[in-house]
Design a protein around this motif. Structure first.
Motif, PDB file in Angstrom:
ATOM      1  N   TYR A  78       0.853  -1.188   0.000  1.00 42.15           N
ATOM      2  CA  TYR A  78       0.000   0.000   0.000  1.00 42.15           C
ATOM      3  C   TYR A  78       0.889   1.237   0.000  1.00 42.15           C
ATOM      4  O   TYR A  78       1.881   1.303   0.729  1.00 42.15           O
ATOM      5  CB  TYR A  78      -0.895   0.040   1.240  1.00 42.15           C
ATOM      6  CG  TYR A  78      -1.943  -1.041   1.260  1.00 42.15           C
ATOM      7  CD1 TYR A  78      -3.218  -0.797   0.780  1.00 42.15           C
ATOM      8  CD2 TYR A  78      -1.661  -2.303   1.761  1.00 42.15           C
ATOM      9  CE1 TYR A  78      -4.190  -1.782   0.797  1.00 42.15           C
ATOM     10  CE2 TYR A  78      -2.622  -3.292   1.782  1.00 42.15           C
ATOM     11  CZ  TYR A  78      -3.883  -3.025   1.299  1.00 42.15           C
ATOM     12  OH  TYR A  78      -4.835  -3.998   1.311  1.00 42.15           O
ATOM     13  N   VAL A  79       0.532   2.227  -0.826  1.00 42.34           N
ATOM     14  CA  VAL A  79       1.158   3.536  -0.795  1.00 42.34           C
ATOM     15  C   VAL A  79       0.143   4.465  -0.156  1.00 42.34           C
ATOM     16  O   VAL A  79      -0.935   4.678  -0.721  1.00 42.34           O
ATOM     17  CB  VAL A  79       1.540   4.021  -2.213  1.00 42.34           C
ATOM     18  CG1 VAL A  79       2.113   5.420  -2.153  1.00 42.34           C
ATOM     19  CG2 VAL A  79       2.519   3.066  -2.849  1.00 42.34           C
ATOM     20  N   SER A  84      -1.244  -0.942  -4.049  1.00 41.60           N
ATOM     21  CA  SER A  84      -0.283  -0.816  -5.138  1.00 41.60           C
ATOM     22  C   SER A  84       0.266  -2.198  -5.455  1.00 41.60           C
ATOM     23  O   SER A  84      -0.075  -3.181  -4.801  1.00 41.60           O
ATOM     24  CB  SER A  84       0.846   0.144  -4.744  1.00 41.60           C
ATOM     25  OG  SER A  84       1.758   0.293  -5.806  1.00 41.60           O
ATOM     26  N   ASP A  85       1.101  -2.256  -6.482  1.00 38.61           N
ATOM     27  CA  ASP A  85       1.736  -3.506  -6.889  1.00 38.61           C
ATOM     28  C   ASP A  85       3.220  -3.225  -7.020  1.00 38.61           C
ATOM     29  O   ASP A  85       3.644  -2.086  -7.188  1.00 38.61           O
ATOM     30  CB  ASP A  85       1.146  -3.960  -8.237  1.00 38.61           C
ATOM     31  CG  ASP A  85       1.531  -5.383  -8.552  1.00 38.61           C
ATOM     32  OD1 ASP A  85       2.488  -5.889  -7.955  1.00 38.61           O
ATOM     33  OD2 ASP A  85       0.871  -5.988  -9.414  1.00 38.61           O
ATOM     34  N   THR A  88       4.144  -1.382 -10.227  1.00 42.16           N
ATOM     35  CA  THR A  88       3.694   0.007 -10.391  1.00 42.16           C
ATOM     36  C   THR A  88       4.055   0.875  -9.190  1.00 42.16           C
ATOM     37  O   THR A  88       3.546   1.992  -9.070  1.00 42.16           O
ATOM     38  CB  THR A  88       2.166   0.050 -10.598  1.00 42.16           C
ATOM     39  OG1 THR A  88       1.531  -0.504  -9.443  1.00 42.16           O
ATOM     40  CG2 THR A  88       1.772  -0.712 -11.838  1.00 42.16           C
ATOM     41  N   LEU A  89       4.919   0.382  -8.316  1.00 39.45           N
ATOM     42  CA  LEU A  89       5.229   1.099  -7.074  1.00 39.45           C
ATOM     43  C   LEU A  89       5.856   2.462  -7.348  1.00 39.45           C
ATOM     44  O   LEU A  89       5.469   3.460  -6.742  1.00 39.45           O
ATOM     45  CB  LEU A  89       6.159   0.251  -6.199  1.00 39.45           C
ATOM     46  CG  LEU A  89       6.523   0.831  -4.842  1.00 39.45           C
ATOM     47  CD1 LEU A  89       5.285   1.024  -3.990  1.00 39.45           C
ATOM     48  CD2 LEU A  89       7.506  -0.073  -4.126  1.00 39.45           C
ATOM     49  N   ASP A  92       3.201   4.904  -8.656  1.00 39.42           N
ATOM     50  CA  ASP A  92       2.263   5.262  -7.589  1.00 39.42           C
ATOM     51  C   ASP A  92       2.897   6.240  -6.597  1.00 39.42           C
ATOM     52  O   ASP A  92       2.229   7.171  -6.122  1.00 39.42           O
ATOM     53  CB  ASP A  92       1.791   4.007  -6.851  1.00 39.42           C
ATOM     54  CG  ASP A  92       0.918   3.118  -7.731  1.00 39.42           C
ATOM     55  OD1 ASP A  92       0.371   3.629  -8.731  1.00 39.42           O
ATOM     56  OD2 ASP A  92       0.793   1.918  -7.416  1.00 39.42           O
ATOM     57  N   ARG A  96       1.704  10.134  -5.725  1.00 39.40           N
ATOM     58  CA  ARG A  96       1.408  10.599  -4.361  1.00 39.40           C
ATOM     59  C   ARG A  96       2.266  11.800  -3.976  1.00 39.40           C
ATOM     60  O   ARG A  96       1.850  12.648  -3.214  1.00 39.40           O
ATOM     61  CB  ARG A  96       1.623   9.487  -3.345  1.00 39.40           C
ATOM     62  CG  ARG A  96       0.710   8.334  -3.499  1.00 39.40           C
ATOM     63  CD  ARG A  96      -0.714   8.692  -3.098  1.00 39.40           C
ATOM     64  NE  ARG A  96      -1.603   7.652  -3.547  1.00 39.40           N
ATOM     65  CZ  ARG A  96      -2.620   7.829  -4.360  1.00 39.40           C
ATOM     66  NH1 ARG A  96      -2.907   9.025  -4.798  1.00 39.40           N
ATOM     67  NH2 ARG A  96      -3.376   6.824  -4.728  1.00 39.40           N
TER      68      ARG A  96
END
Length: 143
Positions: A78-79, A84-85, A88-89, A92, A96
């Motif tokens: 989680y972001v 999230s994955d 794709t971190l 993401d 943010r």
């Protein structure tokens, strides 16, 4: 003939114990200290007037809101509060942070469950380095 100094009975040498505390000397000392401080306090104040220059430093801005990555025991990432994955971190995190914040100088806080696998944790750390996030802080529980 011997005198009885201790033991039972009401002899003429028996002393009674006094359990009262005499506070008069204590009060006298406190009053003297109070007078000394009342006289000395005005003398300690600075009486020389000086025209000080104005401060020209701009006020410091509030620090930006920190960004947290949370890793659950099952490997979910989680972001902030958003899922999230690993693939794709980086995107993401940039979303943010926004456009105004520099990702290479931004500190990322990682919160990980104590039962998280080491491989999942290292995968997140490697993905952060691959995306240019080099300042990482680990969050622990305060005791």
């Amino acid at each position: 003939m011997a005198a009885k100094l201790s033991g039972g009975g009401a002899g003429r040498y028996q002393e009674e114990q006094n359990a009262e505390i005499n506070v008069t000397p204590f009060v006298d000392v406190m009053l003297v200290l109070l007078i000394i401080f009342m006289v000395a306090a005005p003398m300690a104040a600075v009486t020389v007037e000086v025209a000080l220059p104005p401060a020209v430093a701009p006020p410091s801005a509030n620090p930006p809101k920190p960004v947290y990555i949370s890793i659950k025991p099952d490997g979910r990432i989680y972001v902030q509060d958003f899922p999230s994955d690993l693939s794709t971190l980086g995107d993401d995190l940039r979303a943010r942070l926004g456009e105004s914040r520099n990702p290479t100088k931004e500190r990322i806080f990682i919160r990980s469950d104590k039962d998280t696998l080491y491989g999942d944790f290292m995968g997140v750390m490697n993905m952060l380095q691959d995306n240019g996030f080099y300042s990482v802080a680990l969050v622990g529980e305060e005791l």
